[in-house]
Design a protein around this motif. Structure first.
Motif, PDB file in Angstrom:
ATOM      1  N   VAL A  30       0.813  -1.228   0.000  1.00 16.73           N
ATOM      2  CA  VAL A  30       0.000   0.000   0.000  1.00 16.73           C
ATOM      3  C   VAL A  30       0.851   1.286   0.000  1.00 16.73           C
ATOM      4  N   LEU A  31       2.164   1.145   0.271  1.00 18.01           N
ATOM      5  CA  LEU A  31       3.030   2.338   0.224  1.00 18.01           C
ATOM      6  C   LEU A  31       2.984   2.987  -1.158  1.00 18.01           C
ATOM      7  N   ALA A  32       2.846   2.163  -2.193  1.00 10.26           N
ATOM      8  CA  ALA A  32       2.812   2.695  -3.563  1.00 10.26           C
ATOM      9  C   ALA A  32       1.630   3.641  -3.781  1.00 10.26           C
ATOM     10  N   SER A  33       0.605   3.525  -2.947  1.00 11.27           N
ATOM     11  CA  SER A  33      -0.584   4.377  -3.131  1.00 11.27           C
ATOM     12  C   SER A  33      -0.508   5.675  -2.327  1.00 11.27           C
ATOM     13  N   LEU A  34       0.612   5.882  -1.615  1.00  8.60           N
ATOM     14  CA  LEU A  34       0.723   7.065  -0.749  1.00  8.60           C
ATOM     15  C   LEU A  34       0.478   8.370  -1.510  1.00  8.60           C
ATOM     16  N   GLY A  35       1.187   8.542  -2.639  1.00  7.75           N
ATOM     17  CA  GLY A  35       1.084   9.790  -3.399  1.00  7.75           C
ATOM     18  C   GLY A  35      -0.354  10.064  -3.831  1.00  7.75           C
ATOM     19  N   GLU A  36      -0.970   9.034  -4.403  1.00  5.91           N
ATOM     20  CA  GLU A  36      -2.367   9.166  -4.864  1.00  5.91           C
ATOM     21  C   GLU A  36      -3.290   9.585  -3.720  1.00  5.91           C
ATOM     22  N   ARG A  37      -3.112   8.941  -2.579  1.00  4.89           N
ATOM     23  CA  ARG A  37      -3.990   9.214  -1.435  1.00  4.89           C
ATOM     24  C   ARG A  37      -3.752  10.613  -0.877  1.00  4.89           C
ATOM     25  N   VAL A  38      -2.482  11.025  -0.826  1.00  4.65           N
ATOM     26  CA  VAL A  38      -2.164  12.362  -0.316  1.00  4.65           C
ATOM     27  C   VAL A  38      -2.714  13.420  -1.280  1.00  4.65           C
ATOM     28  N   ALA A  39      -2.554  13.169  -2.562  1.00  2.67           N
ATOM     29  CA  ALA A  39      -3.061  14.137  -3.556  1.00  2.67           C
ATOM     30  C   ALA A  39      -4.573  14.280  -3.462  1.00  2.67           C
ATOM     31  N   ALA A  40      -5.256  13.161  -3.198  1.00  2.00           N
ATOM     32  CA  ALA A  40      -6.725  13.219  -3.096  1.00  2.00           C
ATOM     33  C   ALA A  40      -7.145  13.966  -1.827  1.00  2.00           C
ATOM     34  N   LEU A  41      -6.369  13.778  -0.785  1.00  2.00           N
ATOM     35  CA  LEU A  41      -6.708  14.368   0.523  1.00  2.00           C
ATOM     36  C   LEU A  41      -6.375  15.860   0.566  1.00  2.00           C
TER      37      LEU A  41
END
Ligand SMILES: NC(=O)c1ccc[n+]([C@@H]2O[C@H](COP(=O)([O-])OP(=O)(O)OC[C@H]3O[C@@H](n4cnc5c(N)ncnc54)[C@H](O)[C@@H]3O)[C@@H](O)[C@H]2O)c1
Ligand SMILES: O=C(O)C(=O)C[C@@H](O)[C@H](O)[C@H](O)COP(=O)(O)O
Ligand SMILES: [Zn+2]
Length: 382
Positions: A30-41
């Motif tokens: 799930v570390l790979a999804s960090l950027g996507e999640r931060v950008a959405a938040l």
């Protein structure tokens, strides 16, 4: 207790704190999804990643790559590993670096590491420009099951553990179970003490599952993810009901009154990791509960047996350099426990057991029986 997960399912645990609610995302990769999640938040945000040297070696590049893939600008702040960084000096280093990186009020601090980095970076975020949001990316077992959740941040004083700090909740927790593959076996075991704690303090069925399945947690796979998710769910529930420890949250401190005193007595050094102090402290709390007649000797022995089976220390004599002055001295340990944050009007509070799976808060504990109990324990043969 819910059924174990399938290995590949990421799981979300919600920390229900109203407008400050956040998700804990648990799973392999799930570390790979960090950027996507931060950008959405936080669209348009800039970040600074705070980490330690060991974690940086393994996990800083994948973290930065994920942020870069979502177009998130980032800078890095790398501290020395271990409690040596959870100090005034460590806080100064991180705070000055965040200011130099021009992290603004609406930017984000990312704590990539174990509990030390999480507590330190979280505290720096809490005070930087009077409060900047932060994300926890826990990389030790201990951080994934406990320290990344609940918003306790802070540093140690030479006089005691976590004596300076703030409640500051993260806005997101990303617990990638694959990062645990690079953790040392001793650190993994230390983190396991906090997993066992969630069984001992509030969930007998989970404790019993741990007794049967603990070796699978060490091997990895779905048992590991199940143990992490179960611990996070337990902590999230308590934190959402009692964020600032005015009541039931104190139960999460099972084993910590003794454990923190032992960490201070050993100079917050590699002689005793936090989780190891918790294992010894939890055993002592169970034995003290038995001495007070709250549980039977067999229940106290059950707690200790499981911790031993998991490879953890359970006795004061298990600590390296036990005979050194300070550690083998009941009065010195009592003086350190007097700095515990649960002390009220000078009286100790202990978290004790009414059963395996049922911890209670014991207020106004008289010092004399505790001192006698410690003297007994200190007198045992090495
Ligand atoms: N805030 C809370 O609610 C809370 C809860 C529990 C513990 N804590 C605090 O957490 C700290 C202990 O945390 P910890 O046990 O994670 O210690 P830690 O942060 O020192 O990490 C342990 C060691 O493992 C290394 N490490 C971490 N992740 C790694 C990885 N994936 N691969 C290789 N090495 C890795 C680190 O470099 C370090 O040397 C203590 O200071 C304790 O007081 C806080
Ligand atoms: O989150 C909590 O509350 C806990 O008590 C969890 C503990 O495992 C953790 O070590 C915490 O930092 C101890 O809190 P403290 O208030 O005794 O410093
Ligand atoms: Zn702890």
């Amino acid at each position: 207790m819910t059924a174990p997960l399938k290995h590949s399912d990421p799981v979300n645990v919600d920390v229900a704190l109203g407008d400050r609610a956040y998700d804990i995302v648990i799973g392999r990769g799930v570390l790979a999804s960090l950027g996507e999640r931060v950008a959405a938040l936080r669209p348009g945000v800039r970040t600074a990643v705070v980490t330690d040297r060991t974690v940086a070696k393994y996990w800083l590049e994948p973290t930065e790559a994920s942020l870069a893939a979502s177009g998130i600008p980032t800078s890095r702040i790398v501290v020395e590993e271990g409690e040596i960084s959870k100090t005034y000096a460590g806080l100064e280093k991180v705070s000055e670096a965040l200011i130099a990186a021009k992290i603004e009020r609406n930017d984000l601090v990312i704590a990539l590491g174990g509990g030390v980095v999480g507590d330190l970076a979280g505290f720096a975020a809490a005070i930087l420009r009077r409060g900047v949001d932060f994300v926890q990316v826990p990389t030790s077992l201990l951080a994934q099951v406990d320290s990344s959740v609940g918003g306790k941040t802070g540093i140690n004083s030479p006089q005691g553990k976590n004596l300076l700090g703030a409640f500051h909740q993260p806005v997101l927790v990303i617990a990638d179970t694959a990062v645990l593959d690079t953790l040392s076996p001793r650190q993994f075991r230390a983190g396991y003490a906090e997993v066992a704690k969630y069984g001992v303090l509030g969930d007998e069925a989970f404790f019993s599952w741990l007794e049967k399945n603990h070796s699978d947690i060490f091997k990895g796979g779905s048992a590991r993810e199940h143990a992490i998710a179960t611990s996070c769910r337990a902590k999230a529930g308590v934190v959402s009901r009692d964020e600032r420890e005015t009541g039931e949250r104190a139960r999460l401190n099972l084993g910590h009154t003794f454990g923190h005193a032992l960490e201070a007595a050993t100079g917050f050094s590699d002689r005793l990791f936090h989780g190891e102090g918790v294992a010894i402290g939890m055993t002592l709390a169970a034995q003290f509960s038995a001495k007070l007649g709250m549980i039977g000797e067999t229940e106290a022995a059950r707690v200790e047996r499981h911790l031993i089976e998991a490879g953890l220390p359970t006795r004061l004599q298990d600590i390296a350099g036990f005979a050194q002055e300070g550690l083998a001295d009941a009065d010195a340990l009592m003086a350190l426990m007097a700095q515990d944050k649960k002390v009220k009007r000078g009286k100790l509070t202990f978290i004790l057991l009414e059963a395996v799976g049922r911890a209670v808060i014991a207020k106004d504990v008289e010092p004399a029986p505790v001192r006698d109990f410690l003297k007994e324990k200190l007198a045992q043969k090495a």
